[in-house]
Enzyme design. Structure first.
Site, short mmCIF file in Angstrom:
data_model
loop_
_atom_site.label_atom_id
_atom_site.label_comp_id
_atom_site.label_asym_id
_atom_site.label_seq_id
_atom_site.Cartn_x
_atom_site.Cartn_y
_atom_site.Cartn_z
N GLU A 37 -13.98 47.67 -1.21
CA GLU A 37 -14.68 46.38 -1.15
C GLU A 37 -14.75 46.00 0.33
O GLU A 37 -13.73 46.01 1.02
CB GLU A 37 -13.89 45.31 -1.93
CG GLU A 37 -14.61 43.98 -1.90
CD GLU A 37 -13.88 42.88 -2.67
OE1 GLU A 37 -12.83 43.14 -3.28
OE2 GLU A 37 -14.39 41.75 -2.62
N ARG A 263 -0.19 53.69 -5.82
CA ARG A 263 -0.55 53.22 -4.47
C ARG A 263 0.44 53.77 -3.47
O ARG A 263 1.58 54.04 -3.81
CB ARG A 263 -0.42 51.70 -4.38
CG ARG A 263 -1.37 50.89 -5.16
CD ARG A 263 -1.03 49.42 -4.95
NE ARG A 263 -1.66 48.89 -3.75
CZ ARG A 263 -2.90 48.44 -3.72
NH1 ARG A 263 -3.63 48.44 -4.81
NH2 ARG A 263 -3.41 47.98 -2.62
N LYS A 273 -4.79 43.54 1.93
CA LYS A 273 -5.88 43.08 2.79
C LYS A 273 -5.83 41.57 2.97
O LYS A 273 -6.14 41.07 4.04
CB LYS A 273 -7.23 43.48 2.19
CG LYS A 273 -7.72 44.83 2.71
CD LYS A 273 -9.17 45.07 2.37
CE LYS A 273 -9.32 45.63 0.99
NZ LYS A 273 -10.68 46.01 0.63
P1 ATP Z 1 -6.23 44.50 -1.80
O1 ATP Z 1 -5.34 45.07 -0.73
O2 ATP Z 1 -6.86 43.24 -1.38
O3 ATP Z 1 -5.61 44.50 -3.15
P2 ATP Z 1 -7.60 46.99 -2.09
O4 ATP Z 1 -6.80 47.56 -0.98
O5 ATP Z 1 -7.38 47.42 -3.48
O6 ATP Z 1 -7.49 45.44 -1.99
P3 ATP Z 1 -10.26 48.11 -2.15
O7 ATP Z 1 -11.28 47.97 -1.11
O8 ATP Z 1 -10.63 47.73 -3.54
O9 ATP Z 1 -9.11 47.18 -1.68
O10 ATP Z 1 -9.68 49.58 -2.14
C1 ATP Z 1 -10.51 50.70 -2.21
C2 ATP Z 1 -9.80 51.84 -2.88
O11 ATP Z 1 -8.61 52.14 -2.17
C3 ATP Z 1 -9.39 51.49 -4.29
O12 ATP Z 1 -9.77 52.55 -5.15
C4 ATP Z 1 -7.92 51.34 -4.24
O13 ATP Z 1 -7.34 51.76 -5.43
C5 ATP Z 1 -7.53 52.24 -3.06
N1 ATP Z 1 -6.32 51.73 -2.42
C6 ATP Z 1 -6.13 50.49 -1.92
N2 ATP Z 1 -4.88 50.34 -1.45
C7 ATP Z 1 -4.26 51.53 -1.65
C8 ATP Z 1 -2.94 52.02 -1.40
N3 ATP Z 1 -2.01 51.25 -0.83
N4 ATP Z 1 -2.66 53.29 -1.74
C9 ATP Z 1 -3.59 54.08 -2.30
N5 ATP Z 1 -4.84 53.68 -2.58
C10 ATP Z 1 -5.18 52.42 -2.26
#
Ligand code: ATP
Ligand code: MG
Length: 560
Positions: A37, A263, A273
């Site tokens: 996003e 994650r 974020k």
């Molecule tokens: P927020 O931190 O606000 O919850 P987000 O990090 O999930 O948001 P996205 O832009 O939706 O933000 O993430 C894009 C992709 O990266 C998604 O498929 C998410 O699952 C993956 N992702 C995000 N954070 C992690 C993480 N810490 N480890 C592995 N994958 C991640």
């Protein structure tokens, strides 16, 4: 690149699933996507998802799409769209022509929403948000049907179209799927598919005032693009039944499947974020690329090579259970990588003047220095040596402790690539601080060895006073004081006030005049450094990427 990211298929559960799908003929090809996003910069956690999605696609000769999940215009910006593309590329991945936006599908998604309405599987709900939330129930309590749930199809269609036409204010109505208010899974209790947002969108401008939710956009976007394996993090596990329900109930062109993995969590680090945005907004850091941030832009600026991030992602692996990875493991990956790829240089962070009393005034010698002991192909360079040098302040002790083998009055040490020197006198200022060392050298020790075979117990790095260049050093410590930031309730309270130390009087050898950003060098005995983005030939600035040894282990051992 391909070699570096290639892995044995089946080595983690995602790869096993894909291998089985291919073997059983359930998938003819592998299509994945990375779906950020655009509401912030990518961080090291995203790198794990990027390496996984692009990695498996590469391993199976498939493709990976970069798709922006741009369904919430209130938080999304072009700056983030640009930064995300830059960072994915920098990490070493290429989506080719497959750059997509969920907003490209708004028209199609809208049509599918009408399809659900016509099938009696979606309705317009007028409940205020508060009431709707209350009626959704909880983990132990069923939801209750909205009084608008049984609206006739024609009325729903009419209202939904009016929503699109902009006839209602924000929050007045939503479109909900009609599934099951008694489901054990809250996501299946008539989830919201569309909400009214009179907000301009970075790409569609003012064309829309209703926007699909993540849940309604995601799976259908996957289906439009022919994604076969939709890989996402564990928090979406409970959304999978809804993902599947929508795919079942819509005339979509393909049937993607969602799989969830853990994650990446790192201790001493925050990967949310929302919180990172707050740090930037409140000016607690200099920006998204402040080298203390866990973002890819910051790591790049700090001097971390993309290969180290890929290696780290590989060593962390892909598991189904959440865990916290020690940030020392990340630093280890950085050191391993930089040890092989970085040039060695000499820099004195906190200079102390050293004068060689018996060295001819005005004479200059060029000494040969090795650029990388790990790899002869890096060659050698010449460094100027003269009567006046700088050494590291901490390499001298007037009254040495028992374990201190470096310079002290009367003691002989080696100057790297140079000579043996013996300290004859420590000159002090009025305040009693040592400001200069007067030494003598043994001309027979040129290159660092004595012909009579006598030994010294320390080798010091140094620079020539006349030839070295002034430089600023930025030394970083973790941004947080505790391994689990925010566990006490407030992230901001756990910020480390000493996360940045700036040294303004450092000196570096002349070869560093040519240092450029993103090219880490090893300052002998000090760590890996990299010219900062703000560094110029008139004002050299270096970031410490990482120390030479595991400082965490040292901190643990000293009880600090
Ligand atoms: P927020 O931190 O606000 O919850 P987000 O990090 O999930 O948001 P996205 O832009 O939706 O933000 O993430 C894009 C992709 O990266 C998604 O498929 C998410 O699952 C993956 N992702 C995000 N954070 C992690 C993480 N810490 N480890 C592995 N994958 C991640
Ligand atoms: Mg997300």
């Amino acid at each position: 690149m391909t070699n570096e990211t290639a892995a044995e298929p089946g080595r983690d559960f995602i790869r096993s699933i894909i291998a089985a799908d291919i073997a059983a003929g359930r998938s003819a090809e592998v299509v994945t996507r990375f779906p950020p996003e655009p509401n912030g910069y990518l961080h090291i956690g995203h790198a794990k998802a990027i390496c996984l999605n692009f990695g498996v696609a590469q391993e199976y000769g498939g493709r990976c799409h970069l798709r922006f999940d741009d369904t919430n215009p209130t938080k999304e910006e072009q700056e983030y769209i640009d930064a995300i593309q830059r960072d994915v590329r920098w990490l070493g991945f290429d989506w080719g022509p497959h750059l997509y936006y969920a907003s490209d599908y708004f028209e199609q998604l809208y049509d599918w929403a009408e399809h659900l309405v016509r099938a009696g599987k979606a309705y317009v709900d007028d409940l205020p948000a508060e009431e709707m939330r209350a009626m959704r129930g909880g983990l132990t309590e069923h939801g209750r049907d909205s009084p608008y749930r049984d609206r006739p199809v024609a009325e729903n269609l009419d209202l939904f179209r009016s929503m699109r036409e902009g006839e209602f204010p924000n929050g007045a109505r939503v479109l909900r799927a009609k599934i099951d208010m008694t489901s054990g899974n809250i996501n299946m209790r008539d989830p919201v598919l569309y909400r009214i947002l009179h907000t301009e969108h970075p790409r569609t401008g003012t064309k829309w005032c209703i926007y699909p939710t993540y849940d309604f956009a995601h799976g259908q976007s996957d289906a439009i693009e022919g994604v076969t394996h939709s890989l996402c993090t564990l928090e979406f596990e409970d959304h999978r039944p809804l993902y599947d329900w929508l795919i079942e109930n819509l005339p979509v062109p393909s049937r993607p499947r969602q799989y969830e993995f853990a994650r990446l969590n790192l201790n001493f680090t925050v990967l949310s974020k929302r919180f990172l945005t707050e740090l930037v907004r409140q000016g607690r850091v200099s920006g998204w690329d402040d080298p203390r941030m866990p973002t890819l832009a910051a790591l790049r600026r700090r001097g971390v090579p993309p290969a180290a991030i890929r290696d780290f992602a590989r060593s962390v692996g892909v598991a189904r259970a959440n865990s916290v990875v020690d940030v020392a493991m990340f630093e280890h990956a950085i050191r391993e990588c930089l040890n092989k790829t970085s040039q060695r240089r000499m820099a004195v962070l906190r200079p102390l003047k050293l004068i060689i009393d018996n060295y001819p005034v005005g004479a200059v010698e060029e000494l040969d220095a090795v650029n990388n002991p790990e790899d002869p192909a890096f060659g050698t360079r010449r460094i100027p040596f003269g009567r006046e040098l700088y050494i590291e302040d901490e390499d001298f002790m007037e009254f040495p402790s028992r374990s201190f083998y470096r310079l002290s009055p009367g003691r002989e040490v080696r100057l790297r690539y140079g000579y043996f020197v013996t300290c004859r006198e420590a000159v002090k200022n009025a305040a009693g601080e040592v400001v200069e060392l007067v030494c003598t050298y043994d001309p027979a020790t040129r290159g660092g060895n004595a012909s009579d075979g006598r030994k010294v117990r320390a080798t010091l790095h140094w620079v020539s006073a006349a030839h070295s260049l002034p430089a600023e050093m930025r030394l970083y410590e973790p941004l947080f004081t505790r391994p689990d930031p925010g566990a006490g309730g407030d992230f901001m309270a756990d910020l480390n006030p000493h996360s940045l130390e700036t040294l303004t009087d450092s000196r570096v050898e002349p070869a560093l005049a040519a240092a450029v950003p993103e090219e880490a060098v090893q300052f002998e005995r000090q760590g890996y450094f990299c010219a900062d983005l703000d560094s110029t030939s008139k004002r050299l600035i270096f970031n410490r990427t990482v120390g030479l040894r595991d400082s965490w282990a040292k901190a643990r051992a000293s009880g600090g």
